[in-house]
Design an enzyme around this catalytic site. Structure first.
Site, PDB file in Angstrom:
ATOM      1  N   SER A 191       0.819  -1.215   0.000  1.00  0.00           N
ATOM      2  CA  SER A 191       0.000   0.000   0.000  1.00  0.00           C
ATOM      3  C   SER A 191       0.856   1.269   0.000  1.00  0.00           C
ATOM      4  CB  SER A 191      -0.958   0.014   1.203  1.00  0.00           C
ATOM      5  OG  SER A 191      -1.788  -1.127   1.188  1.00  0.00           O
ATOM      6  N   ARG A 192       2.107   1.143  -0.445  1.00  0.00           N
ATOM      7  CA  ARG A 192       3.047   2.264  -0.500  1.00  0.00           C
ATOM      8  C   ARG A 192       3.312   2.890   0.868  1.00  0.00           C
ATOM      9  NH1 ARG A 192       5.024   2.910  -5.157  1.00  0.00           N
ATOM     10  NH2 ARG A 192       3.900   2.337  -7.061  1.00  0.00           N
ATOM     11  N   LEU A 193       3.098   2.137   1.922  1.00  0.00           N
ATOM     12  CA  LEU A 193       3.431   2.605   3.275  1.00  0.00           C
ATOM     13  C   LEU A 193       4.842   2.116   3.603  1.00  0.00           C
ATOM     14  CD1 LEU A 193       0.008   2.001   5.053  1.00  0.00           C
ATOM     15  CD2 LEU A 193       0.953   4.147   4.165  1.00  0.00           C
TER      16      LEU A 193
END
Length: 215
Positions: A191-193
Site C-alpha cells: 500500500s506504498r506505506l
C-alpha cells in the site's frame, strides 16, 4: 545460493524495517544490505546512479560501479576529464542511489566527492582486466568522437605501445570517494506505506542521528 527473488521480495516487504534492527553506523547497515543483495544473486548489486551538477545548476545522472567502500565512504573510478569529473571539480556535492528494485530496497546517499590518493587508484587499477586498462588510456571520455573505428584504432595503438609489459596508471584516471553526510535506507511495503530511515551526520558530535521518514 538458490533463491526465488519474488519470494525474497515478498518476504522483505512483509517484514519491513524497524528502528531496532538498524545498526548505529550507516556504513555497517549498508554492508549488511549490500552483502544480502550479493547473496541473492542480484545482477550488478554494486551499480549505483550518480548525480552531479554543472556550473549552470543543471543536474546529470549516470550509472557507475561501486568498487570500494569502508568507514570513510564509497569509491568509484573514472576519467578525470569526463563530464562527471569536471562537474565534481566545480561542485563536489553529489548524490547516489542503489536501486535494488528486485528486493524492494533503495539506499540513497548524499555527500562530498573527493579524489582518492594516487596510490589507492594504482592499487585498484592493477587489478583491472588488461582490456579495461587499455580502455582507460584509449577513451577520451565524454568527448565527441566521429566513429567507433577511431576508438578501436586508438586501443590498438595503445596496446602496441605497451606491448606485453605492465600498463601504468594514466595520470588522468582515478577514484573519487564520496564521504557521506546523509544516508537513507528505504524498504518497500504494501500500500506504498514504505519504511524509510535517514541517517544524518552530526559533525560536532562526530555521530549519526537516525530518524524515520514518512513514505
Amino acid at each position: 545460493m538458490n533463491i526465488n527473488p519474488v519470494s525474497v521480495r515478498d518476504e522483505l516487504m512483509a517484514q519491513g524495517l524497524t528502528r531496532a534492527e538498524l545498526h548505529s553506523d550507516p556504513l555497517q547497515q549498508f554492508q549488511k544490505w549490500y552483502e544480502f543483495a550479493i547473496a541473492t544473486d542480484l545482477p550488478e548489486p554494486n551499480a549505483m546512479s550518480l548525480c552531479t551538477v554543472n556550473e549552470c545548476g543543471q543536474p546529470s545522472v549516470r550509472t557507475v560501479l561501486l568498487k570500494l567502500y569502508d568507514a570513510r565512504g564509497f569509491v568509484f573510478f573514472t576519467n578525470y576529464e569526463s563530464r562527471k569529473a569536471q562537474e565534481i571539480e566545480h561542485n563536489p556535492q553529489v548524490a547516489m542511489l542503489f536501486p535494488w528494485v528486485a528486493l524492494a530496497r533503495q539506499v540513497q546517499i548524499s555527500g562530498r566527492a573527493e579524489r582518492i590518493s594516487t596510490a589507492e587508484s594504482l592499487k585498484y587499477f592493477m587489478t583491472r582486466p588488461r582490456g579495461s586498462q587499455l580502455g582507460a588510456w584509449s577513451s577520451p571520455q565524454s568527448q565527441v568522437i566521429r566513429s567507433r573505428a577511431l576508438l578501436e584504432a586508438k586501443v590498438a595503438e595503445i596496446a602496441h605501445k605497451f606491448g606485453a609489459g605492465e600498463i601504468p596508471l594514466p595520470d588522468f584516471w582515478g577514484g573519487y570517494r564520496v564521504v557521506p553526510t546523509r544516508i537513507e535506507f528505504w524498504q518497500g511495503r504494501d500500500s506504498r506505506l514504505h519504511d524509510r530511515f535517514c541517517y544524518q551526520r552530526n559533525t560536532e558530535a562526530q555521530a549519526w542521528t537516525i530518524e524515520r521518514l514518512a513514505p
